[in-house]
Design a protein around this motif. Structure first.
Motif, PDB file in Angstrom:
ATOM      1  N   ILE A 134     -14.660  -8.966  -7.430  1.00 24.11           N
ATOM      2  CA  ILE A 134     -13.240  -8.588  -7.451  1.00 24.11           C
ATOM      3  C   ILE A 134     -13.096  -7.067  -7.390  1.00 24.11           C
ATOM      4  CG2 ILE A 134     -11.126  -8.605  -8.831  1.00 24.11           C
ATOM      5  CD1 ILE A 134     -11.993 -11.326  -9.921  1.00 24.11           C
ATOM      6  N   ALA A 135     -13.898  -6.361  -8.191  1.00 23.56           N
ATOM      7  CA  ALA A 135     -13.823  -4.901  -8.215  1.00 23.56           C
ATOM      8  C   ALA A 135     -14.185  -4.296  -6.861  1.00 23.56           C
ATOM      9  CB  ALA A 135     -14.740  -4.353  -9.305  1.00 23.56           C
ATOM     10  N   ASN A 136     -15.165  -4.880  -6.166  1.00 24.22           N
ATOM     11  CA  ASN A 136     -15.587  -4.364  -4.869  1.00 24.22           C
ATOM     12  C   ASN A 136     -14.601  -4.709  -3.764  1.00 24.22           C
ATOM     13  OD1 ASN A 136     -17.897  -3.244  -5.950  1.00 24.22           O
ATOM     14  ND2 ASN A 136     -19.179  -5.019  -5.492  1.00 24.22           N
ATOM     15  N   TYR A 137     -13.794  -5.722  -3.971  1.00 25.28           N
ATOM     16  CA  TYR A 137     -12.832  -6.147  -2.946  1.00 25.28           C
ATOM     17  C   TYR A 137     -11.787  -5.063  -2.691  1.00 25.28           C
ATOM     18  CZ  TYR A 137      -8.806  -8.651  -0.980  1.00 25.28           C
ATOM     19  OH  TYR A 137      -7.736  -9.032  -0.207  1.00 25.28           O
ATOM     20  N   PHE A 138     -11.297  -4.400  -3.738  1.00 26.44           N
ATOM     21  CA  PHE A 138     -10.191  -3.453  -3.542  1.00 26.44           C
ATOM     22  C   PHE A 138     -10.640  -2.097  -2.978  1.00 26.44           C
ATOM     23  CE2 PHE A 138      -8.727  -6.539  -6.680  1.00 26.44           C
ATOM     24  CZ  PHE A 138      -7.534  -6.917  -6.087  1.00 26.44           C
ATOM     25  N   PRO A 139     -11.513  -1.291  -3.510  1.00 20.92           N
ATOM     26  CA  PRO A 139     -12.286  -1.475  -4.743  1.00 20.92           C
ATOM     27  C   PRO A 139     -11.569  -0.872  -5.955  1.00 20.92           C
ATOM     28  CG  PRO A 139     -13.065   0.456  -3.574  1.00 20.92           C
ATOM     29  CD  PRO A 139     -11.944  -0.102  -2.754  1.00 20.92           C
ATOM     30  N   VAL A 140     -12.051  -1.255  -7.151  1.00 22.24           N
ATOM     31  CA  VAL A 140     -11.585  -0.671  -8.398  1.00 22.24           C
ATOM     32  C   VAL A 140     -12.658   0.284  -8.894  1.00 22.24           C
ATOM     33  CG1 VAL A 140     -10.780  -1.107 -10.741  1.00 22.24           C
ATOM     34  CG2 VAL A 140     -10.351  -2.794  -8.954  1.00 22.24           C
TER      35      VAL A 140
END
Length: 370
Positions: A116-122
């Motif tokens: 999830i964090a890498n998707y945006f990333p955050v």
């Protein structure tokens, strides 16, 4: 031949105009008709998209788990008896587990949070060190639709919080209602979450080295969520400062640049839908903003959050002097007002220091709406 080329040129210019591009811009750097900024888009893997879709399901955890529980209970008495016993336990003696802090936090390191964090990333940005022998309250802004920055940066180790702040035992606060919901209770406890009641927060902050993270604006601020803006509900929120004064915990301002852009929310200020949102907020403490994301494979509208970078900037701690007297006294009220104003000042300074780096595409600057 010339006429054919003129027709193709005209069609190309219409295409560029539709996507808000100039003739010297690549088509991928414009803005979609619905206003989605395409400059930050990066190809996401199938697993990352599935994880991001799971992030949307955070909206639905409670109703889904209640539906599963009720459906299973009505299937047979063999299921009904243990389920009823379980419900009585989590709404009775099981509530003590929330403040015991002994539940194994096995989901903090789950791989799905990293996806999830890498998707945006955050990304988590540290601006100052924190002492291990102090107590802290992380005040997170803005709330956004789902506070995805909180899940990735503070609830879990997706952004490496324990590496950035070693020795700090952090617990994120959530509504007490979540710990009365079947299955959701265990999910929350396995992430180290606690309820936001005054009694629980003060118990967490009894020992040095502990910290709590709170979304100060709450449900009311989520209704103000709008892409490329940052409208905060802070002027009338002094509860977190009062807890800090009672516990002698330092205040740590946190700004999540981009949180309001991962969902496109529509502000509803009148009508039946607004009344429904307000009713839900009064009854449960949370509400449901009218928001949408993008399609899983294609399309401008869907359940998948937009791939907008979320930069979580953690400011320097504000030292707070502990007050052990009556919090209703005039002295306590003045002390809370003093630290509240100081906190707002430091928050604005943190915003001004990082807005051009992480919020350059803003439509408006940070505003204290209420």
């Amino acid at each position: 031949m010339k006429r054919h080329l003129d027709e193709r040129t005209e069609l190309s210019l219409r295409h560029l105009e539709r996507f808000n591009c100039t003739p010297w811009q690549p088509v991928g750097t414009g803005v979609w008709p619905r206003g989605r900024d395409m400059t930050s888009q990066r190809p996401a893997s199938f697993l990352q998209r599935c994880a991001a879709l799971f992030a949307f399901s955070l909206y639905l955890w409670s109703p889904i788990c209640w539906a599963i529980t009720v459906y299973t209970a009505f299937r047979s008495w063999w299921y009904a008896v243990p389920i009823l016993t379980y419900l009585l336990y989590i709404n009775g003696p099981g509530l003590k587990t929330v403040t015991d802090f002994n539940f194994p936090t096995v989901l903090k390191h789950a791989y799905i949070w990293k996806l999830i964090a890498n998707y945006f990333p955050v990304q988590l940005h540290k601006t100052a060190d924190l002492k291990r022998n102090s107590k802290y309250i992380f005040a997170m802004h803005p709330h956004g639709v789902l506070s995805l920055h909180a899940w990735c940066s503070f609830c879990t180790e997706a952004c490496g919080f324990s590496k950035s702040y070693p020795g700090i035992d952090l617990h994120v606060g959530t509504l007490k209602w979540n710990f009365r919901c079947p299955i959701v209770r265990e999910l929350m406890l396995s992430l180290g979450l606690v309820d936001v009641s005054r009694r629980t927060l003060l118990k967490v902050l009894q020992k040095p080295g502990r910290a709590v993270a709170l979304a100060v604006g709450g449900a009311e601020e989520s209704l103000l969520s709008c892409p490329r803006t940052m409208d905060l509900v802070l002027k009338k929120r002094q509860g977190f400062v009062r807890i800090a004064v009672q516990a002698g915990a330092d205040l740590v301002p946190v700004l999540a640049f981009g949180e309001n852009s991962v969902w496109h929310a529509r502000q509803v200020k009148t009508g039946i839908l607004h009344q429904v949102q307000e009713t839900i907020k009064q009854l449960t403490g949370f509400t449901i903003p009218l928001a949408h994301g993008k399609g899983f494979f294609f399309g401008p509208v869907g359940l998948l959050p937009f791939q907008e970078p979320i930069n979580v900037v953690v400011g320097a701690p504000i030292s707070v002097e502990q007050y052990t007297g009556d919090m209703r006294s005039e002295e306590a009220v003045k002390l809370v007002d003093k630290y509240h104003q100081l906190y707002i000042q430091r928050l604005m300074e943190l915003y001004d220091a990082h807005k051009d780096l992480y919020f350059s595409n803003r439509l408006s600057d940070l505003k204290l709406a209420e």
